[in-house]
Write a protein that holds these residues in place. Structure first.
Motif, mmCIF file in Angstrom:
data_model
loop_
_atom_site.group_PDB
_atom_site.id
_atom_site.type_symbol
_atom_site.label_atom_id
_atom_site.label_comp_id
_atom_site.label_asym_id
_atom_site.label_seq_id
_atom_site.Cartn_x
_atom_site.Cartn_y
_atom_site.Cartn_z
ATOM 1 N N ALA A 11 0.831 -1.212 0.000
ATOM 2 C CA ALA A 11 0.000 0.000 0.000
ATOM 3 C C ALA A 11 0.865 1.262 0.000
ATOM 4 O O ALA A 11 0.501 2.271 -0.598
ATOM 5 C CB ALA A 11 -0.932 -0.006 1.196
ATOM 6 N N ALA A 12 2.019 1.180 0.655
ATOM 7 C CA ALA A 12 2.912 2.347 0.715
ATOM 8 C C ALA A 12 3.480 2.691 -0.662
ATOM 9 O O ALA A 12 3.841 3.842 -0.920
ATOM 10 C CB ALA A 12 4.048 2.083 1.704
ATOM 11 N N GLU A 13 3.521 1.697 -1.540
ATOM 12 C CA GLU A 13 4.155 1.897 -2.849
ATOM 13 C C GLU A 13 3.159 2.184 -3.972
ATOM 14 O O GLU A 13 3.549 2.651 -5.038
ATOM 15 C CB GLU A 13 4.977 0.653 -3.215
ATOM 16 N N ILE A 14 1.900 1.892 -3.733
ATOM 17 C CA ILE A 14 0.896 2.081 -4.786
ATOM 18 C C ILE A 14 0.606 3.573 -4.925
ATOM 19 O O ILE A 14 0.206 4.223 -3.958
ATOM 20 C CB ILE A 14 -0.401 1.294 -4.484
ATOM 21 N N PRO A 15 0.818 4.138 -6.104
ATOM 22 C CA PRO A 15 0.625 5.583 -6.258
ATOM 23 C C PRO A 15 -0.846 5.992 -6.161
ATOM 24 O O PRO A 15 -1.734 5.205 -6.448
ATOM 25 C CB PRO A 15 1.193 5.861 -7.657
ATOM 26 N N GLY A 16 -1.060 7.230 -5.736
ATOM 27 C CA GLY A 16 -2.408 7.768 -5.599
ATOM 28 C C GLY A 16 -2.718 8.715 -6.732
ATOM 29 O O GLY A 16 -2.106 8.613 -7.782
ATOM 30 N N PRO A 17 -3.596 9.653 -6.535
ATOM 31 C CA PRO A 17 -4.221 10.003 -5.247
ATOM 32 C C PRO A 17 -5.412 9.132 -4.845
ATOM 33 O O PRO A 17 -5.919 9.277 -3.735
ATOM 34 C CB PRO A 17 -4.690 11.444 -5.472
ATOM 35 N N GLU A 18 -5.827 8.247 -5.721
ATOM 36 C CA GLU A 18 -6.991 7.422 -5.376
ATOM 37 C C GLU A 18 -6.603 6.369 -4.346
ATOM 38 O O GLU A 18 -5.530 5.781 -4.433
ATOM 39 C CB GLU A 18 -7.511 6.734 -6.646
ATOM 40 N N CYS A 19 -7.472 6.143 -3.368
ATOM 41 C CA CYS A 19 -7.246 5.082 -2.396
ATOM 42 C C CYS A 19 -7.821 3.793 -2.960
ATOM 43 O O CYS A 19 -9.031 3.691 -3.174
ATOM 44 C CB CYS A 19 -7.904 5.412 -1.051
ATOM 45 N N VAL A 20 -6.950 2.818 -3.211
ATOM 46 C CA VAL A 20 -7.396 1.533 -3.764
ATOM 47 C C VAL A 20 -7.610 0.538 -2.622
ATOM 48 O O VAL A 20 -7.396 0.860 -1.451
ATOM 49 C CB VAL A 20 -6.374 1.001 -4.804
ATOM 50 N N ALA A 21 -8.020 -0.670 -3.005
ATOM 51 C CA ALA A 21 -8.392 -1.678 -1.989
ATOM 52 C C ALA A 21 -7.288 -1.924 -0.956
ATOM 53 O O ALA A 21 -7.577 -2.044 0.233
ATOM 54 C CB ALA A 21 -8.764 -2.987 -2.680
ATOM 55 N N ALA A 22 -6.043 -1.977 -1.410
ATOM 56 C CA ALA A 22 -4.919 -2.231 -0.481
ATOM 57 C C ALA A 22 -4.803 -1.101 0.547
ATOM 58 O O ALA A 22 -4.498 -1.337 1.706
ATOM 59 C CB ALA A 22 -3.615 -2.369 -1.259
ATOM 60 N N HIS A 23 -5.041 0.139 0.122
ATOM 61 C CA HIS A 23 -5.035 1.279 1.049
ATOM 62 C C HIS A 23 -6.215 1.170 1.999
ATOM 63 O O HIS A 23 -6.078 1.303 3.209
ATOM 64 C CB HIS A 23 -5.152 2.608 0.289
ATOM 65 N N ARG A 24 -7.381 0.929 1.411
ATOM 66 C CA ARG A 24 -8.629 0.941 2.206
ATOM 67 C C ARG A 24 -8.620 -0.109 3.300
ATOM 68 O O ARG A 24 -9.127 0.120 4.402
ATOM 69 C CB ARG A 24 -9.842 0.768 1.288
#
Ligand SMILES: [Zn+2]
Length: 231
Positions: A65-78
């Motif tokens: 999650a720390a590496e997945i770029p945003g700005p959208e919050c994807v499932a791993a972030h959520r």
């Protein structure tokens, strides 16, 4: 002839051990039994190796999650945010209860000095209400403009943005600067207009001693107050 008989007897005796050997041939099979005993012992290490190899490889392939770029919050972030939200919603009521029922508790003095208990309680209640209903909050994950190096998170009251940065997604769920405690800090900005007069536990503790009115306005004081609440 008689002279040969003993010879035959010898031959028979010689043959007998030969037969006996072929009967006790299990002995040779008992020897292979050792090799068959060993392979199983070799097999487990092989299994461990084949298990380790796949688990060692995926991490570099899969982004955290720390590496997945945003700005959208994807499932791993959520998943990490929801986990932290649930914990913040569990811990805040315990903090509110302490302020309401034991206003002279040393833990409150430690983080807020003699600041009005009503102000502290109200701020905690508003923060909890905000975290219980995130409707209208614009959650952003790993949005580069909001995430200069090392920042955990940020809140912008003007347009209700709550941004979470890479270090946030690497934070733990216990101790100070926890993933759930950071949400309390940021939600207190949005819900109760708290400030950042001082940062870090030492800054917050000093503020409580030297300027309790400011401590009662300071986001980190609320975060650490709840994170270090005696349980
Ligand atoms: Zn802040």
């Amino acid at each position: 002839m008689m002279r040969f008989l003993p010879g035959l007897a010898v031959l028979l005796v010689l043959a007998a051990p030969g037969l006996a050997d072929s009967v006790t041939a299990p002995a040779p099979t008992a020897v292979p039994a050792l090799p068959t005993d060993k392979p199983p012992a070799i097999a487990p290490p092989r299994q461990v190796l084949t298990v380790e190899a796949p688990t060692a490889k995926p991490p570099p392939l899969e982004r955290t999650a720390a590496e997945i770029p945003g700005p959208e919050c994807v499932a791993a972030h959520r998943a990490l945010i929801d986990d932290a939200l649930a914990e913040a919603r569990r811990r805040l009521p315990e903090a509110i209860r302490l302020v309401r029922e034991e206003p002279n508790h040393p833990h409150i003095r430690r983080w807020f000095g003699d600041a009005p208990r009503k102000t502290i309680r109200l701020t905690l209640e508003l923060t909890l209400a905000r975290l219980e209903d995130m409707t209208g909050v614009d959650l952003r994950c790993n949005d580069p403009p909001g995430c200069p190096g090392g920042r955990f998170a940020y809140a912008r009251e003007r347009d209700m943005v709550l941004g979470l940065c890479a270090p946030y997604f690497r934070a733990r769920m216990d101790g100070t600067d926890s993933r759930w405690g950071i949400l309390i800090h940021e939600a207190s900005h949005l819900a109760a207009n708290t400030r950042d007069h001082a940062y870090r536990p030492n800054g917050a503790l000093t503020l409580a001693k030297e300027n309790s009115a400011r401590a009662a306005e300071n986001a980190d004081n609320y975060e650490y107050f709840v994170e270090t609440l005696p349980r």
